[in-house]
Design a protein around this motif. Structure first.
Motif: not given
Ligand code: CTP
Length: 419
Positions: A290, A292, A294, A296, A321-325, A340-343, A355, A359
């Motif tokens: 994952m 993308a 996405v 939030d 939005t839904p947390d898809i992952l 998953g990815f984290a930024m 995370k 997750k």
């Molecule tokens: N992700 C997802 N759905 C969301 C937000 C994030 O599936 N609504 C997934 C991203 O594709 C990624 C991972 O969750 O693989 C982490 O995304 P990231 O933006 O780093 O973290 P968030 O979970 O959104 O947390 P935050 O923004 O609070 O750091």
């Protein structure tokens, strides 16, 4: 007390030598590499021989110097550029002329040196050497910039007296300086970086689901909330997985990228659309990646008509939005691998690990935005790979396709050792 092991012990180095007066410095450079314990192979362009005999470089490196891709009287050896490209831990081009730099920047492969550079999976270090005005020329500077974009490291030319009699920038860095940079680069990457010389693990009969790109959250028919993701990392993963024989579905937010060959692409716009597409396919996926970015939050209300500017300030209400992952993680099959990815900008490792746990992931790829080169950059990335088992590996700055290969290598190797 035993002597410390030499700094380049058992390292595989390719040295590319091109037709510059500085080619004579390739001889002491080979000696330095050898003294530090490296296994060195020398590749020359045809013009290099005008400045330094192959006999010298061959004797010092204790290996045959290669120049032509199709050597006379050597049947069946024309794939050497591929085997050498896989063998090397690092490819140093020193000296690199303006001509060879131009060829490397544009993918020419008319000699063993340039063809091997195209095949090589290891990092490349380019050490320019030319006259001052050639070095300063816009064409050369553009080509050097292109090399950096591809992910090569360019050592700046040194300032000093040049063969023409002019004084300026254009001298090849001294062999000791190059040797020290090579040692540093390889020390940063204890495991030979991507392309750990073995055949990549296959994904045949494996169903792979990848997400990529940004999402776009509209608040009227004209305007959207989005982010700077280009989708390049996710597309590179989809392409790498398809190249290994996987059945790949890529759920992609809006990007300008061409669909990778052999990949089924599902185009979506919003986080909600992406969620629907992913949840419909997650149960049958063996490997989920994952990547993308996405959104939030999405505007709580969408105006059916274009919002007119009335007040000085505009207040938008956003909802999550839904947390898809996270949803995929909650329903994860025990034999499924979830990446998953984290930024992150603050306490990156701690946040990424949190995370990973929250997750229910097997791996998380951390983009630490405080590090140079990490994140939404166009063609390269620097990431750290954290596993559920508690391991953490910093990968060096690499082209995104190599980052994708390295991620698949690590994930699949761990799975093979588990089964
Ligand atoms: N992700 C997802 N759905 C969301 C937000 C994030 O599936 N609504 C997934 C991203 O594709 C990624 C991972 O969750 O693989 C982490 O995304 P990231 O933006 O780093 O973290 P968030 O979970 O959104 O947390 P935050 O923004 O609070 O750091």
């Amino acid at each position: 007390m035993s002597a410390p092991s030499p700094s380049l012990s058992d390292r595989h180095l390719l040295l590319g030598v091109t037709g510059s007066i500085a080619a004579y410095k390739a001889a002491p450079l080979v000696r330095l590499f050898k003294k530090s314990g490296a296994d060195v192979r020398v590749l020359t362009t045809p013009d290099a021989e005008r400045f330094i005999p192959a006999l010298t470089l061959g004797t010092l490196s204790e290996s045959e110097v290669l120049t032509e891709i199709f050597p006379e009287n050597e049947e069946g050896s024309w794939t050497k550029h591929v085997t050498l490209g896989q063998w090397a831990d690092l490819f140093v081009v020193a000296p690199a002329t303006a001509q060879t730099i131009a060829k490397l920047a544009h993918g020419f492969c008319d000699s063993m040196l340039t063809a091997t550079a195209l095949s090589a999976r290891c990092p490349l270090l380019v050490c320019p050497a030319m006259d001052r005005d050639m070095y300063r020329h816009g064409a050369t500077q553009d080509n050097l910039e292109r090399l950096r974009e591809i992910g090569y490291e360019v050592m700046p030319a040194a300032h000093g007296e040049l063969a023409s009699g002019l004084v300026g920038k254009g001298r090849m860095p001294e062999p000791e300086t190059i040797h020290d940079r090579v040692t540093e680069k390889l020390a940063d990457a204890p495991e030979a970086v991507p392309g750990s010389h073995a055949q990549p693990s296959s994904l045949e009969d494996t169903s792979v689901l990848v997400t990529a790109g940004p999402t776009r959250e509209p608040f009227d028919p004209v305007r959207v909330l989005t982010n700077r993701s280009t989708g390049t990392m996710g597309y590179a993963l989809a392409r790498a997985a398809a190249d290994r024989g996987g059945n790949v579905t890529l759920v992609s937010g809006p990007t300008t990228l061409a669909p990778p060959d052999g990949v089924e692409v599902i185009d979506v716009e919003t986080a909600e659309d992406m969620n629907e597409a992913v949840q419909a396919r997650r149960a049958t996926a063996d490997l989920v990646l994952m990547a993308a970015a996405v959104a939030d939050y999405t505007p709580a209300e969408q105006s059916p008509t274009k919002r007119k500017k009335n007040d000085d300030d505009l207040v938008l209400t956003l909802r999550r939005t839904p947390d898809i992952l996270k949803r995929v993680g909650e329903r994860k099959r025990s034999d499924q691998i979830l990446v998953g990815f984290a930024m992150e900008t603050d306490t990156p490792h701690a946040n990424a690990r949190r995370k990973l746990e929250e997750k229910n992931l097997d791996w998380i790829v951390l983009n630490d935005l405080t590090e140079d080169g990490a994140g939404f950059g166009p063609s390269t990335n620097r990431v750290t790979l954290l596993s559920r088992e508690g391991t953490s590996e910093d990968l060096p700055l690499m082209p995104k396709p190599d980052v994708a290969e390295a991620i698949l290598d690590r994930v699949l190797a761990a799975q093979e050792s588990d089964s």
